[in-house]
Design a protein around this motif. Structure first.
Motif, PDB file in Angstrom:
ATOM      1  N   THR A 199      18.087 -26.432  55.916  1.00  0.00           N
ATOM      2  CA  THR A 199      18.332 -25.031  56.256  1.00  0.00           C
ATOM      3  C   THR A 199      19.054 -24.968  57.601  1.00  0.00           C
ATOM      4  O   THR A 199      19.228 -25.987  58.285  1.00  0.00           O
ATOM      5  CB  THR A 199      17.017 -24.236  56.338  1.00  0.00           C
ATOM      6  N   TYR A 200      19.445 -23.757  57.975  1.00  0.00           N
ATOM      7  CA  TYR A 200      20.159 -23.576  59.245  1.00  0.00           C
ATOM      8  C   TYR A 200      19.442 -22.556  60.118  1.00  0.00           C
ATOM      9  O   TYR A 200      18.831 -21.603  59.619  1.00  0.00           O
ATOM     10  CB  TYR A 200      21.605 -23.136  58.989  1.00  0.00           C
ATOM     11  N   ALA A 201      19.493 -22.794  61.433  1.00  0.00           N
ATOM     12  CA  ALA A 201      18.863 -21.897  62.401  1.00  0.00           C
ATOM     13  C   ALA A 201      19.714 -21.856  63.654  1.00  0.00           C
ATOM     14  O   ALA A 201      20.482 -22.791  63.937  1.00  0.00           O
ATOM     15  CB  ALA A 201      17.450 -22.371  62.735  1.00  0.00           C
ATOM     16  N   TRP A 239       7.297 -23.473  67.392  1.00  0.00           N
ATOM     17  CA  TRP A 239       8.552 -22.842  66.951  1.00  0.00           C
ATOM     18  C   TRP A 239       8.743 -23.004  65.439  1.00  0.00           C
ATOM     19  O   TRP A 239       9.133 -22.052  64.746  1.00  0.00           O
ATOM     20  CB  TRP A 239       9.731 -23.453  67.708  1.00  0.00           C
ATOM     21  N   ALA A 240       8.473 -24.199  64.939  1.00  0.00           N
ATOM     22  CA  ALA A 240       8.649 -24.458  63.506  1.00  0.00           C
ATOM     23  C   ALA A 240       7.764 -23.529  62.678  1.00  0.00           C
ATOM     24  O   ALA A 240       8.167 -23.039  61.618  1.00  0.00           O
ATOM     25  CB  ALA A 240       8.339 -25.915  63.187  1.00  0.00           C
ATOM     26  N   ARG A 241       6.564 -23.275  63.167  1.00  0.00           N
ATOM     27  CA  ARG A 241       5.646 -22.412  62.450  1.00  0.00           C
ATOM     28  C   ARG A 241       6.072 -20.939  62.548  1.00  0.00           C
ATOM     29  O   ARG A 241       6.156 -20.232  61.537  1.00  0.00           O
ATOM     30  CB  ARG A 241       4.234 -22.573  63.017  1.00  0.00           C
ATOM     31  N   ARG A 282      24.443 -22.772  65.831  1.00  0.00           N
ATOM     32  CA  ARG A 282      23.894 -22.951  64.477  1.00  0.00           C
ATOM     33  C   ARG A 282      23.734 -24.443  64.193  1.00  0.00           C
ATOM     34  O   ARG A 282      24.694 -25.211  64.254  1.00  0.00           O
ATOM     35  CB  ARG A 282      24.846 -22.324  63.459  1.00  0.00           C
ATOM     36  N   TRP A 318      14.112 -30.778  56.324  1.00  0.00           N
ATOM     37  CA  TRP A 318      12.653 -30.655  56.343  1.00  0.00           C
ATOM     38  C   TRP A 318      11.988 -31.745  55.511  1.00  0.00           C
ATOM     39  O   TRP A 318      11.537 -31.506  54.387  1.00  0.00           O
ATOM     40  CB  TRP A 318      12.247 -29.272  55.852  1.00  0.00           C
ATOM     41  N   GLU A 350       9.006 -19.512  63.626  1.00  0.00           N
ATOM     42  CA  GLU A 350      10.371 -19.147  63.247  1.00  0.00           C
ATOM     43  C   GLU A 350      10.735 -19.539  61.822  1.00  0.00           C
ATOM     44  O   GLU A 350      11.596 -18.909  61.201  1.00  0.00           O
ATOM     45  CB  GLU A 350      11.367 -19.797  64.221  1.00  0.00           C
ATOM     46  N   CYS A 351      10.096 -20.592  61.311  1.00  0.00           N
ATOM     47  CA  CYS A 351      10.496 -21.111  59.994  1.00  0.00           C
ATOM     48  C   CYS A 351       9.345 -21.183  58.993  1.00  0.00           C
ATOM     49  O   CYS A 351       9.577 -21.526  57.825  1.00  0.00           O
ATOM     50  CB  CYS A 351      11.112 -22.505  60.155  1.00  0.00           C
ATOM     51  N   SER A 387       8.228 -33.598  64.932  1.00  0.00           N
ATOM     52  CA  SER A 387       8.990 -32.509  65.547  1.00  0.00           C
ATOM     53  C   SER A 387       9.830 -32.968  66.727  1.00  0.00           C
ATOM     54  O   SER A 387      10.428 -32.144  67.422  1.00  0.00           O
ATOM     55  CB  SER A 387       8.030 -31.410  66.028  1.00  0.00           C
ATOM     56  N   GLU A 395       6.999 -23.382  58.895  1.00  0.00           N
ATOM     57  CA  GLU A 395       6.784 -24.780  58.516  1.00  0.00           C
ATOM     58  C   GLU A 395       5.654 -25.420  59.337  1.00  0.00           C
ATOM     59  O   GLU A 395       5.530 -25.190  60.540  1.00  0.00           O
ATOM     60  CB  GLU A 395       8.064 -25.592  58.727  1.00  0.00           C
TER      61      GLU A 395
END
Length: 312
Positions: free
Chosen positions: A26-28, A262-264, A34, A39, A266-267, A276, A269
């Motif tokens: 995915t992209y963030a 952040w992963a949790r 970007r 994952w 924002e995404c 990480s 995950e």
């Protein structure tokens, strides 16, 4: 020293097809840039390690499979080997550090593997594993010092090249012994490779500086990145990353905590601390995000209580 090449990674892709999941890319936006995120925490077993383990065991002869395997790991490779062995009806004994997260020990045991615990600061997992393999006539399956393991991990690279929406210019990956980053370097020769280690556990950085395997310094500090605590990389992984011109950085626990959170948030995950590390480098500013970056999130096997604490 047996060093795999791109053809070995391509062969691994065919060999393990159907044995692994194709994980999402995915992209963030990070700091207005970007970047891609691969994952691998979504892989069966919660980490990329199933790729290498499946490649190694599927390449064995029926006679070798009948004698079983011995592996050593702090958790993710352990579970990957256990899953691959269970599928093939093989016996698996795994040497794991006594301080490994309980969730990793129990998940590996649940796959049917025998667990042998050791003290990572005073005992050698390599020596214990070699002794057990010799006593049992089993095949030793190391976590990174094996051409089939490296090639299997490299399938992450071929997969992300197929998925990328734009040219991949740089790949940022965590690094313990270098199996993942080395395999990706073989699969993606056109991309810059940047490895991320925990502070104080910079054995690969030291190795790349001189071109041969070097150990971590005396009395390495505690780190929450249990998955990438290695004392010394392999000749093969050092050679691959050296020839690829790979560079290295280190991240501290505070940056890792930020990345897990952040992963949790924002995404959505769940990511383990060591898995990480690439995100931690980008989010903390240790590495400046650039167009064409892809960060590898390599695992999601984290104790629920610890994860709750990290994202609180």
């Amino acid at each position: 020293m047996n060093v795999p090449d791109l053809k070995a990674v391509e062969a691994a892709t065919e060999r393990i097809r159907g044995a692994i999941r194709r994980t999402p890319l995915t992209y963030a936006a990070l700091g207005g840039t970007r970047i891609g995120i691969k994952w691998e925490n979504r892989q069966e077993g919660g980490a990329f390690k199933l790729r290498g383990a499946s490649n190694r065991l599927l390449a064995m002869t029926e006679e070798e499979r009948a004698r079983g395997v011995v592996a050593f790991s702090s958790g993710n490779h352990a579970r990957g080997v256990a899953i691959a062995a269970r599928r093939l009806g093989m016996r698996a004994a795994i040497v794991m550090p006594a301080d490994a997260p309980g969730v990793k020990i129990e998940a590996t045991r649940a796959e049917g593997a025998e667990i042998i615990l050791y003290d990572r600061m005073t005992e050698s997992r390599e020596e214990i594993g070699a002794r057990l393999a010799k006593e049992r006539g089993a095949t030793l399956v190391p976590s990174f010092d094996d051409p089939y393991i490296i090639a299997g991990q490299g399938t992450v690279g071929l997969e992300l090249l197929e998925q990328a929406e734009e040219p991949v210019k740089r790949i940022i990956a965590c690094c313990g012994g270098g199996g993942l980053s080395g395999g990706i370097a073989l699969a993606c020769p056109q991309a810059e490779i940047l490895i991320v280690e925990p502070e104080g556990w910079d054995d690969m950085a030291r190795s790349l500086e001189v071109g041969t395997p070097q150990s971590v310094g005396d009395n390495p500090p505690p780190t929450i990145c249990d998955a990438i605590q290695t004392f010394r990389p392999a000749e093969a992984t050092v050679a691959i990353l050296r020839d690829a011109g790979a560079t290295a950085v280190q991240v501290g626990d505070a940056a890792v905590r930020q990345a897990v959170k952040w992963a949790r948030e924002e995404c959505g995950e769940t990511v383990e601390p060591g898995g990480s590390a690439a995100l931690a480098a980008l989010l903390s500013g240790v590495v400046s995000p650039r167009e064409g970056d892809v960060a590898i999130v390599s695992g999601g096997n984290v104790d629920p209580a610890l994860h709750a604490q990290l994202i609180a």
